[in-house]
Motif scaffolding. Structure first.
Motif, PDB file in Angstrom:
ATOM      1  N   ARG A  40       0.862  -1.190   0.000  1.00 29.12           N
ATOM      2  CA  ARG A  40       0.000   0.000   0.000  1.00 29.12           C
ATOM      3  C   ARG A  40       0.893   1.232   0.000  1.00 29.12           C
ATOM      4  O   ARG A  40       1.818   1.329   0.796  1.00 29.12           O
ATOM      5  CB  ARG A  40      -0.897   0.000   1.228  1.00 29.12           C
ATOM      6  N   TYR A  42       1.002   5.646  -0.263  1.00 28.08           N
ATOM      7  CA  TYR A  42       0.254   6.889  -0.100  1.00 28.08           C
ATOM      8  C   TYR A  42       1.158   8.064  -0.458  1.00 28.08           C
ATOM      9  O   TYR A  42       2.224   8.234   0.143  1.00 28.08           O
ATOM     10  CB  TYR A  42      -0.211   7.052   1.344  1.00 28.08           C
ATOM     11  N   GLU A  46      -2.074  12.478   0.619  1.00 28.34           N
ATOM     12  CA  GLU A  46      -3.031  11.599   1.290  1.00 28.34           C
ATOM     13  C   GLU A  46      -2.642  11.271   2.734  1.00 28.34           C
ATOM     14  O   GLU A  46      -3.157  10.324   3.316  1.00 28.34           O
ATOM     15  CB  GLU A  46      -3.179  10.298   0.499  1.00 28.34           C
ATOM     16  N   THR A  72      -3.574   8.360   7.200  1.00 25.42           N
ATOM     17  CA  THR A  72      -3.861   8.498   5.774  1.00 25.42           C
ATOM     18  C   THR A  72      -5.275   9.030   5.593  1.00 25.42           C
ATOM     19  O   THR A  72      -6.095   8.969   6.509  1.00 25.42           O
ATOM     20  CB  THR A  72      -3.722   7.151   5.042  1.00 25.42           C
ATOM     21  N   LYS A  73      -5.555   9.534   4.414  1.00 23.31           N
ATOM     22  CA  LYS A  73      -6.901  10.057   4.119  1.00 23.31           C
ATOM     23  C   LYS A  73      -7.957   8.963   4.228  1.00 23.31           C
ATOM     24  O   LYS A  73      -9.119   9.244   4.472  1.00 23.31           O
ATOM     25  CB  LYS A  73      -6.940  10.685   2.723  1.00 23.31           C
ATOM     26  N   SER A  74      -7.553   7.680   4.094  1.00 21.87           N
ATOM     27  CA  SER A  74      -8.505   6.575   4.225  1.00 21.87           C
ATOM     28  C   SER A  74      -8.757   6.212   5.690  1.00 21.87           C
ATOM     29  O   SER A  74      -9.558   5.325   5.980  1.00 21.87           O
ATOM     30  CB  SER A  74      -8.002   5.353   3.457  1.00 21.87           C
ATOM     31  N   GLY A  75      -8.051   6.891   6.618  1.00 16.12           N
ATOM     32  CA  GLY A  75      -8.288   6.666   8.039  1.00 16.12           C
ATOM     33  C   GLY A  75      -7.292   5.738   8.716  1.00 16.12           C
ATOM     34  O   GLY A  75      -7.356   5.534   9.927  1.00 16.12           O
ATOM     35  N   THR A  76      -6.361   5.161   7.965  1.00 13.64           N
ATOM     36  CA  THR A  76      -5.362   4.271   8.544  1.00 13.64           C
ATOM     37  C   THR A  76      -4.354   5.091   9.343  1.00 13.64           C
ATOM     38  O   THR A  76      -3.784   6.058   8.838  1.00 13.64           O
ATOM     39  CB  THR A  76      -4.630   3.489   7.441  1.00 13.64           C
TER      40      THR A  76
END
Length: 105
Positions: A40, A42, A46, A72-76
């Motif tokens: 993954r 980023y 992000e 991260t922007k995805s919440g991780t």
């Protein structure tokens, strides 16, 4: 409230950050992207920096390290560990200076 530099040791910082949800282990790769398990990736756009903690080595003050708490922007949420000072990674430093700085909010 300043969240930075509030732990005496790196182990204490990593344990407390883990309890607060920063459970992923990231690194900044040679392409200037945040990476987890080489799968993954980023880009700086992000990622947010939430706090950082610097440490000096107990036996050698020039042995310095830093822990970054990022999301991260995805919440991780996770951490990046790097050397600090002359031995630090220029790629990691550049990445951290280019992402959204949320550590003083």
């Amino acid at each position: 409230m300043n969240k930075n530099n509030q732990y005496a040791t790196m182990v204490e910082a990593l344990k407390e950050l883990d309890k607060r949800g920063y459970t992923h282990n990231f690194r900044v790769n040679e392409y200037g992207q945040l990476e987890e398990n080489r799968t993954r990736h980023y880009p700086p756009s992000e990622v947010e920096l939430h706090e950082f903690h610097r440490f000096e080595g107990a036996t050698n003050p020039s042995d310095m390290s830093i822990v970054y708490a990022v999301q991260t922007k995805s919440g991780t949420k996770g951490t990046v560990v790097d050397s600090y000072g002359a031995g630090g990674s220029a790629v990691t430093s550049k990445f951290m200076n280019s992402i959204d700085q949320k550590q003083f909010e």
